[in-house]
Design an enzyme around this catalytic site. Sequence first.
Site, short mmCIF file in Angstrom:
data_model
loop_
_atom_site.label_atom_id
_atom_site.label_comp_id
_atom_site.label_asym_id
_atom_site.label_seq_id
_atom_site.Cartn_x
_atom_site.Cartn_y
_atom_site.Cartn_z
N LYS A 135 0.85 -1.13 -0.06
CA LYS A 135 0.09 -0.09 0.00
C LYS A 135 0.69 1.40 0.01
O LYS A 135 0.29 2.27 -0.40
CB LYS A 135 -1.04 0.15 1.11
CG LYS A 135 -0.23 0.43 2.68
CD LYS A 135 -1.49 0.76 3.46
CE LYS A 135 -1.15 1.18 4.72
NZ LYS A 135 -0.29 0.19 5.87
N HIS A 174 1.84 -4.05 14.89
CA HIS A 174 2.44 -2.67 13.86
C HIS A 174 2.66 -1.65 14.98
O HIS A 174 1.57 -1.08 15.57
CB HIS A 174 1.61 -2.43 12.74
CG HIS A 174 2.28 -1.54 11.78
ND1 HIS A 174 2.89 -0.27 12.22
CD2 HIS A 174 2.56 -1.68 10.50
CE1 HIS A 174 3.24 0.30 11.10
NE2 HIS A 174 3.07 -0.64 10.06
N GLU A 216 7.12 -6.17 7.96
CA GLU A 216 6.20 -5.36 6.78
C GLU A 216 6.60 -4.02 6.62
O GLU A 216 6.03 -3.13 6.83
CB GLU A 216 4.81 -5.52 7.16
CG GLU A 216 4.26 -6.96 7.44
CD GLU A 216 3.13 -6.99 8.15
OE1 GLU A 216 2.62 -5.91 8.75
OE2 GLU A 216 2.28 -8.20 8.38
C1 PLP Z 1 0.85 0.27 6.32
C2 PLP Z 1 1.36 -0.93 6.93
C3 PLP Z 1 2.51 -1.48 6.95
C4 PLP Z 1 3.57 -0.47 6.38
O1 PLP Z 1 3.80 0.69 7.39
P1 PLP Z 1 5.11 1.65 7.18
O2 PLP Z 1 4.90 2.50 8.43
O3 PLP Z 1 5.21 2.32 6.02
O4 PLP Z 1 6.24 0.68 7.55
C5 PLP Z 1 2.95 -2.54 7.40
N1 PLP Z 1 1.93 -3.62 7.88
C6 PLP Z 1 0.59 -3.22 7.97
C7 PLP Z 1 -0.21 -4.20 8.39
C8 PLP Z 1 0.17 -1.93 7.42
O5 PLP Z 1 -0.99 -1.49 7.64
#
Ligand code: PLP
Length: 416
Positions: free
Chosen positions: A65, A193, A270
């Site tokens: 995304k 996260h 991620e």
């Molecule tokens: C948006 C998102 C990410 C990426 O986050 P960053 O801050 O850009 O590294 C990773 N995992 C999940 C589940 C997300 O929603």
Amino acid sequence: MDHLSDVTILEEGASALEFLKEKAKDGFGQGDQNAFYVADLGDVVDKYYRFLRELPRVRPFYAVKCNDSKEVLQTLAILGTGFDCASKVEMDLVLSLGVPADYIVYANTCKQPCFIRHAAKHRVSKMTFDCESELFKLAENYPEAELILRIVASDIGSVSSLSKKFGAPLHKCEDLLKLAKILNLSVIGVSFHVGSLSKRPQAFSQAIADARLVFDLGRKFGYLMRLLDIGGGFPGDDDFQPGFEEFAIAINEALDQYFPSKEGVEIISEPGRYFVASAFTAALNIIGKKDENVTDILGKQDRKISYYLNDGIFGTFWPYELKYVKPKLLKDYHHSQKYFSSRLWGPCCTDRDLILEEVSLPELEMGDWIIFQNMGAYSISKPSTFNGFLPPTVYYTMSRDKFKKIQRHNSHYPTD
Ligand SMILES: *Cc1c(COP(=O)(O)O)cnc(C)c1O
């Protein structure tokens, strides 16, 4: 695997910034000056090797995304990363590049049932959940899925409060694991996260400690807990403090303490912005200018200049990240030049399309370019066509050296 398409190879000595300057000259004086981006895919390649070096126990699954351009995804697929997808379209995009289903984590805790069936059809089996209703959906649509329980992590100081929307609080985990057992589902691990653009490496340490508790709970229920997913949140801009290396130190320490390597738990992450932010530079053109007389607190009269640019909030800027936006000028200015209080507007017919309310700049002219570095994250993956302004064009570049280096990678995924 697809080769990189539509990428300009930069010969030795040439830089992406020089390429941008040349492009900016192209439109000069012709009234044909759309906003555009230049991407240096070599920077994405560097980020990959840096990730492996700093977090040797962790495999990156790039969060699509953040920037879903085909060139970025192709570059990462050639390097052999995994991918974090949140929808059917994202899964299809990644699968179409020849990425094996095993290298995808469907990391959206709230999934539309037909997307779950789509994942099942393509054997994208790793997916996250954080509540009862998701477990019922999964039992009905994909009972063989390999489930990852997403827990709440502290996101204080980050730019997005993900914990308000996603993640199970620790005290709920026991009930969720029990319900998954009753539904005959298989739970394989834990994810979290800490929020995007986190400011706190300790948030990772704490979340990894919490994940350990849930691992032990899972094992008590008889699950073969084997995967820890530490999410994203790392900075992608090298000026940002704390830097990626500081996060890596905290993560490595916590992993060694709570998930020692002899236990054999697989660890993935991620990262989104980490991979792409610094690779992209945006060039916006001044299409309007207005002068205002203002009086400062000492009663002195001065000018405030408003500039109207041809991209803005409804294009590629994210409103909550504007505090990190730093305009730079393409023209050279003398240090002796007077600076004025200035305001930068986007092109849409609403006062919400304000990029910066206050920034100090020398006087600029119509047709001048303003550039914004570190614009690769959450920019071109989400522009709207509000008011009829189309997304900027992106020119992709890579140095000859990097291009050769990644060609050697070309069959990185195991073939079966
Ligand atoms: C948006 C998102 C990410 C990426 O986050 P960053 O801050 O850009 O590294 C990773 N995992 C999940 C589940 C997300 O929603």
